[in-house]
Design an enzyme around this catalytic site. Structure first.
Site, short mmCIF file in Angstrom:
data_model
loop_
_atom_site.label_atom_id
_atom_site.label_comp_id
_atom_site.label_asym_id
_atom_site.label_seq_id
_atom_site.Cartn_x
_atom_site.Cartn_y
_atom_site.Cartn_z
N GLY A 14 2.59 7.25 -4.03
CA GLY A 14 1.86 8.27 -4.77
C GLY A 14 0.95 7.74 -5.87
CG ASN A 16 -4.71 6.51 -3.68
OD1 ASN A 16 -5.86 6.35 -4.08
ND2 ASN A 16 -4.08 5.62 -2.93
CG MET A 88 2.71 7.29 5.69
SD MET A 88 1.19 6.32 5.80
CE MET A 88 1.70 5.12 7.01
CE LYS A 89 6.30 12.57 10.55
NZ LYS A 89 6.75 11.93 11.73
CB ILE A 90 -0.83 12.89 13.49
CG1 ILE A 90 -0.77 11.37 13.64
CG2 ILE A 90 -2.05 13.50 14.13
CD1 ILE A 90 -2.07 10.64 13.60
CG ASN A 105 -6.78 9.86 5.12
OD1 ASN A 105 -5.77 9.85 4.40
ND2 ASN A 105 -7.01 8.93 6.02
CG HIS A 107 -8.05 3.98 6.45
ND1 HIS A 107 -6.81 4.16 7.03
CD2 HIS A 107 -8.54 2.81 6.94
CE1 HIS A 107 -6.57 3.15 7.85
NE2 HIS A 107 -7.60 2.32 7.81
C1 GRF Z 1 -3.21 3.93 0.21
O1 GRF Z 1 -3.56 2.59 0.23
C2 GRF Z 1 -4.04 4.73 1.17
O2 GRF Z 1 -5.27 4.16 1.45
C3 GRF Z 1 -3.22 4.73 2.43
O3 GRF Z 1 -1.88 4.74 2.00
C4 GRF Z 1 -1.79 4.15 0.70
C5 GRF Z 1 -1.00 5.10 -0.15
O4 GRF Z 1 -0.62 4.55 -1.38
N1 GRF Z 1 -3.60 5.84 3.28
P1 GRF Z 1 -0.07 5.51 -2.53
O5 GRF Z 1 1.07 6.30 -1.93
O6 GRF Z 1 -1.20 6.38 -2.98
O7 GRF Z 1 0.39 4.58 -3.63
#
Ligand code: GRF
Length: 187
Positions: A14, A16, A88-90, A105, A107
């Site tokens: 978390g 981000n 992490m889910k579609i 999203n 990435h």
């Molecule tokens: C990030 O690097 C994002 O790009 C990827 O998963 C990671 C999540 O990190 N999709 P966090 O949970 O925000 O620390």
């Protein structure tokens, strides 16, 4: 400014999410985070929901009604933007239809390169010179929707997976918010 009600989906650390929360609390940032959803009851990121007093819900996606229940929750809270931050889910086709053009999203690679998992390992293996991150709209195909923005940095010879991840994530914290500003402030 009327801020857009936003929901952030997480599965893990978390970091981000926390960056988004902090930015969203500044006066002229276009979103307000009204809900946090995790598919993982052990996600460390849930601490940020508690710390910043934001409602959160945990859904077991193995339950066939999970997405329906999430949609209900989003409707009640009048959510108009969904940010996937390490989710992490579609999401199903049906779910995406309900929020068409309103799910973004982040990435940790320069898409279309290195879709999917283990990006840092693959980037190093291919001896790439430039790394970075991408914020994009979510479409049915994994990591393939329209790009909103990318940020790059030069890989140094001494970089390993750990340092690459750190540098990429530091860039992500800026990129996600910049992308959101770009969506709403340019309209
Ligand atoms: C990030 O690097 C994002 O790009 C990827 O998963 C990671 C999540 O990190 N999709 P966090 O949970 O925000 O620390």
């Amino acid at each position: 400014m009327v801020k857009k009600n936003t929901c952030v989906f997480i599965s893990g650390a978390g970091s981000n999410l926390e960056a988004l929360i902090k930015n969203s609390r500044s006066y002229n940032f276009p979103i307000n985070i009204k809900l946090i959803i995790s598919n993982n009851k052990k996600a460390k990121g849930i601490i940020f929901a508690k710390k910043y007093l934001i409602p959160y819900k945990i859904f077991n996606m193995k339950n066939y009604l999970a997405e329906t229940n999430i949609l209900k929750e989003l409707t009640v809270r009048k959510i108009s933007l969904i940010c996937l931050a390490g989710y992490m889910k579609i999401l199903s086709k049906e779910f995406l239809k309900n929020y068409k053009g309103k799910i973004i999203n982040i990435h940790p690679s320069l898409l279309p390169k290195y879709k999917g998992l283990n990006t840092f390992k693959r980037i190093l293996k291919n001896d790439e010179k430039i790394a970075g991150c991408t914020v994009h709209y979510v479409s049915q195909d994994l990591d393939s929707g329209k790009v909103i923005l990318k940020k790059t940095f030069k890989i140094s010879k001494s970089d390993d997976e750990k340092s690459l991840k750190k540098k990429t994530q530091n860039l992500e914290y800026k990129a996600f918010s910049e992308a959101i500003r770009k969506i709403y402030l340019s309209n």
